[in-house]
Design a protein around this motif. Structure first.
Motif, short mmCIF file in Angstrom:
data_model
loop_
_atom_site.label_atom_id
_atom_site.label_comp_id
_atom_site.label_asym_id
_atom_site.label_seq_id
_atom_site.Cartn_x
_atom_site.Cartn_y
_atom_site.Cartn_z
N ILE A 75 -6.14 -4.65 3.14
CA ILE A 75 -7.05 -4.40 2.29
C ILE A 75 -6.61 -4.98 1.06
CG2 ILE A 75 -7.89 -2.38 3.27
CD1 ILE A 75 -6.44 -0.85 1.47
N LEU A 76 -5.41 -4.81 0.40
CA LEU A 76 -4.93 -5.45 -0.96
C LEU A 76 -5.14 -7.35 -0.61
CD1 LEU A 76 -1.78 -3.90 -1.87
CD2 LEU A 76 -3.98 -3.52 -2.54
N LYS A 77 -4.88 -7.83 0.53
CA LYS A 77 -5.30 -9.12 0.56
C LYS A 77 -6.87 -9.60 0.63
CE LYS A 77 -6.52 -10.92 4.41
NZ LYS A 77 -7.71 -11.32 4.77
N ASN A 78 -7.65 -8.55 1.30
CA ASN A 78 -8.95 -8.97 1.11
C ASN A 78 -9.41 -8.62 -0.28
OD1 ASN A 78 -9.07 -9.04 3.77
ND2 ASN A 78 -9.77 -7.07 4.45
N VAL A 79 -9.19 -7.72 -0.94
CA VAL A 79 -9.62 -7.26 -2.27
C VAL A 79 -9.35 -8.34 -3.33
CG1 VAL A 79 -9.84 -5.88 -4.23
CG2 VAL A 79 -10.04 -4.92 -2.01
N ALA A 80 -8.07 -8.81 -3.35
CA ALA A 80 -7.40 -9.56 -4.22
C ALA A 80 -8.00 -11.24 -3.93
CB ALA A 80 -5.90 -9.54 -4.21
N TYR A 81 -7.57 -11.60 -2.75
CA TYR A 81 -7.89 -13.08 -2.35
C TYR A 81 -9.65 -13.02 -2.13
CZ TYR A 81 -3.28 -14.84 -2.37
OH TYR A 81 -1.99 -15.45 -2.60
N GLY A 82 -10.25 -12.22 -1.44
CA GLY A 82 -11.43 -12.26 -1.13
C GLY A 82 -12.30 -12.48 -2.34
N LEU A 83 -12.26 -11.11 -3.27
CA LEU A 83 -13.10 -11.14 -4.45
C LEU A 83 -12.60 -12.02 -5.55
CD1 LEU A 83 -15.59 -9.89 -6.05
CD2 LEU A 83 -13.85 -8.16 -6.29
N GLY A 84 -11.33 -11.97 -5.66
CA GLY A 84 -10.71 -12.65 -6.79
C GLY A 84 -10.84 -14.18 -6.60
N ASN A 85 -10.77 -14.84 -5.35
CA ASN A 85 -10.97 -16.29 -5.16
C ASN A 85 -12.25 -16.66 -5.31
OD1 ASN A 85 -8.23 -16.65 -4.63
ND2 ASN A 85 -8.43 -16.72 -2.64
N ASP A 86 -13.18 -15.77 -4.93
CA ASP A 86 -14.77 -15.90 -5.02
C ASP A 86 -15.15 -15.95 -6.57
OD1 ASP A 86 -15.16 -16.04 -2.44
OD2 ASP A 86 -16.21 -14.18 -2.27
N ILE A 87 -14.33 -15.32 -7.51
CA ILE A 87 -14.54 -15.28 -8.93
C ILE A 87 -13.98 -16.65 -9.46
CG2 ILE A 87 -14.07 -14.26 -11.07
CD1 ILE A 87 -14.00 -11.44 -9.60
N GLU A 88 -12.88 -16.92 -8.86
CA GLU A 88 -12.11 -18.26 -9.28
C GLU A 88 -13.25 -19.55 -9.10
OE1 GLU A 88 -7.73 -18.45 -9.46
OE2 GLU A 88 -7.74 -16.95 -8.44
N ARG A 89 -13.50 -19.54 -8.01
CA ARG A 89 -14.10 -20.65 -7.40
C ARG A 89 -15.80 -20.70 -7.65
NH1 ARG A 89 -11.61 -19.43 -2.35
NH2 ARG A 89 -13.73 -18.83 -1.43
N GLY A 90 -16.13 -19.68 -8.37
CA GLY A 90 -17.55 -19.66 -8.81
C GLY A 90 -18.33 -19.35 -7.60
N VAL A 91 -18.05 -18.75 -6.65
CA VAL A 91 -18.71 -18.22 -5.57
C VAL A 91 -19.75 -17.13 -5.69
CG1 VAL A 91 -18.76 -17.57 -2.96
CG2 VAL A 91 -17.42 -19.31 -3.69
N ILE A 92 -19.16 -16.26 -6.82
CA ILE A 92 -19.85 -14.99 -7.22
C ILE A 92 -21.09 -15.47 -7.81
CG2 ILE A 92 -19.81 -13.00 -8.66
CD1 ILE A 92 -18.24 -12.62 -6.00
N ARG A 93 -20.94 -16.37 -8.58
CA ARG A 93 -22.19 -16.88 -9.27
C ARG A 93 -23.49 -17.48 -8.47
NH1 ARG A 93 -18.42 -19.14 -12.94
NH2 ARG A 93 -18.58 -21.15 -12.03
N THR A 94 -22.73 -18.01 -7.52
CA THR A 94 -24.00 -18.54 -6.25
C THR A 94 -24.58 -17.15 -5.82
OG1 THR A 94 -22.53 -20.43 -5.80
CG2 THR A 94 -24.35 -19.77 -3.96
N PHE A 95 -23.75 -16.39 -5.33
CA PHE A 95 -24.40 -15.09 -4.73
C PHE A 95 -25.33 -14.53 -5.75
CE2 PHE A 95 -20.37 -14.60 -1.79
CZ PHE A 95 -21.24 -15.24 -0.70
#
Length: 266
Positions: A75-95
């Motif tokens: 769950i730490l991997k999912n939360v940190a890398y999943g959400l964190g990397n989406d924020i870093e790469r700008g994927v969240i802005r697309t969503f």
């Protein structure tokens, strides 16, 4: 209907990111391996077990050692890398360009990163209990469920804190390291609290720590006569501590939701 499809699209994307091959297969294997290998049919600390309910609790405790550690890492991997990397790469802005609120977007991410691993863990462990010791589990299913609720409280609190660190730092790797440090610090702090309670011959440190770790009062309720025991709570006290623990977990997640909705700049 557009919001419904958008939610499913984000959820499916998160699932694909969190559990792409071979991550799901590896973690399911480790769940099952840890569950069956470390199962203790006599329950934990058998010399202090005095009832069928305590045997059921001890069996659950023996099953949740290594698999619980694997669950926390997942769950730490999912939360940190999943959400964190989406924020870093700008994927969240697309969503966020979808017809979907920030709250629903974060809910889709949390369902994938935390709820699905939790259901996997409980599904495998409860199935294993029914296979290994049906005569122990079936009559005391309430004890089994209460044991899981208490034991899973502090990992969920760490997941909620890691979510907040991920949103604040906007860095998946740093948030993951922070979450892992929190997990190990929790274990070290648990030992310090036990030592302090014994040194002072006082139950106050245990009662304070039990608010965020309700597995502690549950253990002391079912395993009577533990060495150095200075506190034996009642069942009502155990239920109170479990409720308090999940209130803290809920409030921590709520803070994460509020920050994501109102303060997070993308």
């Amino acid at each position: 209907m557009g919001r419904y499809r958008s939610f499913l699209e984000v959820f499916a994307s998160s699932l694909n990111e969190d559990f792409h091959f071979p991550i799901l297969e590896v973690f399911v294997f480790l769940y099952a391996l840890g569950t069956f290998v470390f199962a203790n049919m006599t329950g934990m600390l058998g010399q202090f077990i005095t009832s069928g309910e305590a045997v059921a609790y001890g069996l659950v405790s023996s099953l949740t050692g290594f698999p619980l550690f694997i669950f926390v890492i997942l769950i730490l991997k999912n939360v940190a890398y999943g959400l964190g990397n989406d924020i870093e790469r700008g994927v969240i802005r697309t969503f966020l360009s979808y017809p979907l609120s920030r709250r629903m977007l974060l809910t889709a991410k949390i369902l994938s990163s935390i709820v699905i691993p939790l259901l996997l863990l409980l599904g495998i462990q409860v199935s294993a209990l029914l296979i290994l010791a049906p005569d122990v589990v079936m009559p005391y299913m309430n004890t089994v469920l209460l044991s899981y609720a208490a034991i899973l409280c502090h990992p969920l609190l760490i997941a909620a804190l890691t979510l907040i660190f991920t949103l604040l730092l906007k860095k998946g790797g740093i948030a993951l390291i922070t979450g892992i440090i929190l997990y190990f610090m929790f274990g070290i702090f648990s030992g310090l609290v036990m030592f302090l309670a014994g040194a002072l011959n006082s139950s106050l440190p245990l009662k304070v720590f039990a608010i965020i770790n309700p597995a502690l009062p549950l253990q002391r309720y079912y395993v009577r006569g533990m060495p150095g025991g200075v506190w034996t709570p009642t069942l009502n006290e155990v239920l109170l501590y479990v409720s308090a623990g999940y209130i803290i977990v809920a409030l921590t997640f709520m803070f994460g939701y509020l920050y994501f909705e109102r303060r997070l700049e993308l």
